[in-house]
Design a protein around this motif. Structure first.
Motif, PDB file in Angstrom:
ATOM      1  N   ASP A 215      -0.016 -16.603 -36.473  1.00  0.00           N
ATOM      2  CA  ASP A 215       0.011 -16.449 -35.015  1.00  0.00           C
ATOM      3  C   ASP A 215      -0.204 -15.001 -34.605  1.00  0.00           C
ATOM      4  N   TYR A 216       0.316 -14.091 -35.412  1.00  0.00           N
ATOM      5  CA  TYR A 216       0.139 -12.649 -35.166  1.00  0.00           C
ATOM      6  C   TYR A 216      -1.352 -12.313 -35.065  1.00  0.00           C
ATOM      7  N   SER A 223      -5.604 -10.288 -27.513  1.00  0.00           N
ATOM      8  CA  SER A 223      -5.375  -9.115 -26.671  1.00  0.00           C
ATOM      9  C   SER A 223      -6.626  -8.247 -26.579  1.00  0.00           C
ATOM     10  N   GLN A 224      -7.471  -8.288 -27.616  1.00  0.00           N
ATOM     11  CA  GLN A 224      -8.692  -7.490 -27.613  1.00  0.00           C
ATOM     12  C   GLN A 224      -9.895  -8.250 -27.091  1.00  0.00           C
ATOM     13  N   GLY A 225      -9.747  -9.576 -26.937  1.00  0.00           N
ATOM     14  CA  GLY A 225     -10.836 -10.373 -26.401  1.00  0.00           C
ATOM     15  C   GLY A 225     -12.067 -10.396 -27.272  1.00  0.00           C
ATOM     16  N   ALA A 253      -5.891 -21.102 -26.295  1.00  0.00           N
ATOM     17  CA  ALA A 253      -6.088 -20.153 -25.193  1.00  0.00           C
ATOM     18  C   ALA A 253      -7.023 -19.024 -25.636  1.00  0.00           C
ATOM     19  N   TYR A 254      -6.857 -18.591 -26.876  1.00  0.00           N
ATOM     20  CA  TYR A 254      -7.742 -17.557 -27.438  1.00  0.00           C
ATOM     21  C   TYR A 254      -9.184 -18.065 -27.484  1.00  0.00           C
ATOM     22  N   LEU A 255      -9.361 -19.294 -27.959  1.00  0.00           N
ATOM     23  CA  LEU A 255     -10.702 -19.869 -28.024  1.00  0.00           C
ATOM     24  C   LEU A 255     -11.305 -20.047 -26.630  1.00  0.00           C
ATOM     25  N   ARG A 275     -16.645 -20.597 -36.366  1.00  0.00           N
ATOM     26  CA  ARG A 275     -15.707 -20.634 -37.502  1.00  0.00           C
ATOM     27  C   ARG A 275     -14.257 -20.688 -37.016  1.00  0.00           C
ATOM     28  N   ILE A 276     -13.964 -19.997 -35.924  1.00  0.00           N
ATOM     29  CA  ILE A 276     -12.603 -20.040 -35.365  1.00  0.00           C
ATOM     30  C   ILE A 276     -12.317 -21.424 -34.792  1.00  0.00           C
ATOM     31  N   GLU A 277     -13.346 -22.079 -34.221  1.00  0.00           N
ATOM     32  CA  GLU A 277     -13.186 -23.462 -33.768  1.00  0.00           C
ATOM     33  C   GLU A 277     -12.841 -24.370 -34.953  1.00  0.00           C
ATOM     34  N   GLY A 278     -13.408 -24.038 -36.106  1.00  0.00           N
ATOM     35  CA  GLY A 278     -13.068 -24.788 -37.317  1.00  0.00           C
ATOM     36  C   GLY A 278     -11.595 -24.594 -37.692  1.00  0.00           C
ATOM     37  N   LEU A 279     -11.062 -23.393 -37.440  1.00  0.00           N
ATOM     38  CA  LEU A 279      -9.638 -23.144 -37.691  1.00  0.00           C
ATOM     39  C   LEU A 279      -8.772 -24.017 -36.779  1.00  0.00           C
TER      40      LEU A 279
END
Length: 286
Positions: A215-216, A223-225, A253-255, A275-279
């Motif tokens: 989560d970190y 925060s960096q977008g 929310a990040y995605l 790839r993050i969507e895969g996460l």
């Protein structure tokens, strides 16, 4: 009765008298940790009794996870935390000279950890003209800060490779917390330091199976977008297969934030987004 103080894998002999722990070189035990005050805590051995006292430090002293406010008696097996470092009081034993050091002469030093003020330097990292190994001009200060963080990461990586997961977590908890607190406060944090911190946190998530470290990573990049770089995504793939509790609300929310700016992302960043969507899909299956 003789007492010992265990720090990492060293046993320090505690003899009758007062012993100060802090960042100052004048302390009997000097620990180079930004979360530790110059004179942080005092341990006193008097006969069969050992006490520890907080010397009005900035971040306090914990005994067995509880912050102390007065002089506190400690017993063998008790754990004392100063800054991000853990010390354990031990009883007597027969020990060889090579593995027990006399405390007044012993100085345990960690790599210098960048403080929040150091991390907030609003300047890009040096390019090829003054790279990590050959700092040049006004960028040399930032190079030293990044190098110090990398050095700490190297120590933690070795601890993880040797199976000393708790030790690595103790080493990294303080400086990683400084990075995320700076991000939460809206301070500018060097992208290079964020990437180093995120990689280390993702490794801790894999090693400890604690979702909080995964989560970190999501929180600092949110925060960096910007998308997590590929090495961090690779490590998160390992972590997400081991941890059971991922903050899916934050991840989504990040995605959502990344998708809103997808039109401005380059090809490499759009691939990272995929790839993050895969996460997210992997986390939803846990």
């Amino acid at each position: 009765m003789r007492f010992r103080l265990r720090y990492l894998h060293h046993d320090l002999a505690l003899n009758e008298g007062q012993f100060v722990v802090g960042r100052s070189a004048a302390c009997q035990l000097s620990l180079d940790d930004a979360l530790i005050s110059r004179r942080h805590a005092m341990i006193v051995v008097s006969g069969e009794t050992v006490t520890v006292e907080d010397l009005a430090s900035r971040n306090g002293v914990l005994v067995n996870g509880v912050r102390i406010s007065t002089k506190t008696t400690i017993r063998p097996g008790d754990k004392i935390v100063v800054g991000s470092q853990e010390l354990t009081l031990l009883g007597a034993r027969t020990a060889s000279a090579k593995d027990t050091m006399s405390l007044p002469a012993a100085t345990a030093t960690l790599p210098k950890i960048p403080a929040v003020a150091d991390l907030s330097l609003d300047r890009p990292e040096p390019t090829a003209a003054g790279g990590d190994d050959q700092p040049g001009g006004e960028d040399s200060t930032m190079v030293r800060r990044v190098t110090a963080f990398k050095l700490l990461g190297g120590v933690a990586d070795k601890a993880l490779a040797m199976g000393r997961v708790d030790e690595a977590e103790r080493l990294l908890a303080g400086p990683l917390n400084e990075v995320i607190e700076a991000c939460r406060a809206g301070r500018h944090v060097s992208p290079w330091i964020v990437d180093i911190a995120a990689r280390l946190s993702a490794k801790l998530a894999t090693a400890t199976a604690k979702g909080v470290w995964a989560d970190y990573v999501i929180e600092v990049y949110q925060s960096q977008g910007r998308p997590c770089p590929a090495p961090v995504v690779d490590e998160l793939n390992n972590a997400f297969r081991k941890v059971n509790a991922i903050d899916l609300v934050r991840l989504r929310a990040y995605l959502a934030g990344l998708r809103e700016k997808a039109a401005t992302l380059g090809p490499a960043e759009r691939f990272l987004l995929q790839r993050i969507e895969g996460l997210e899909r992997l986390a939803a299956l846990r």
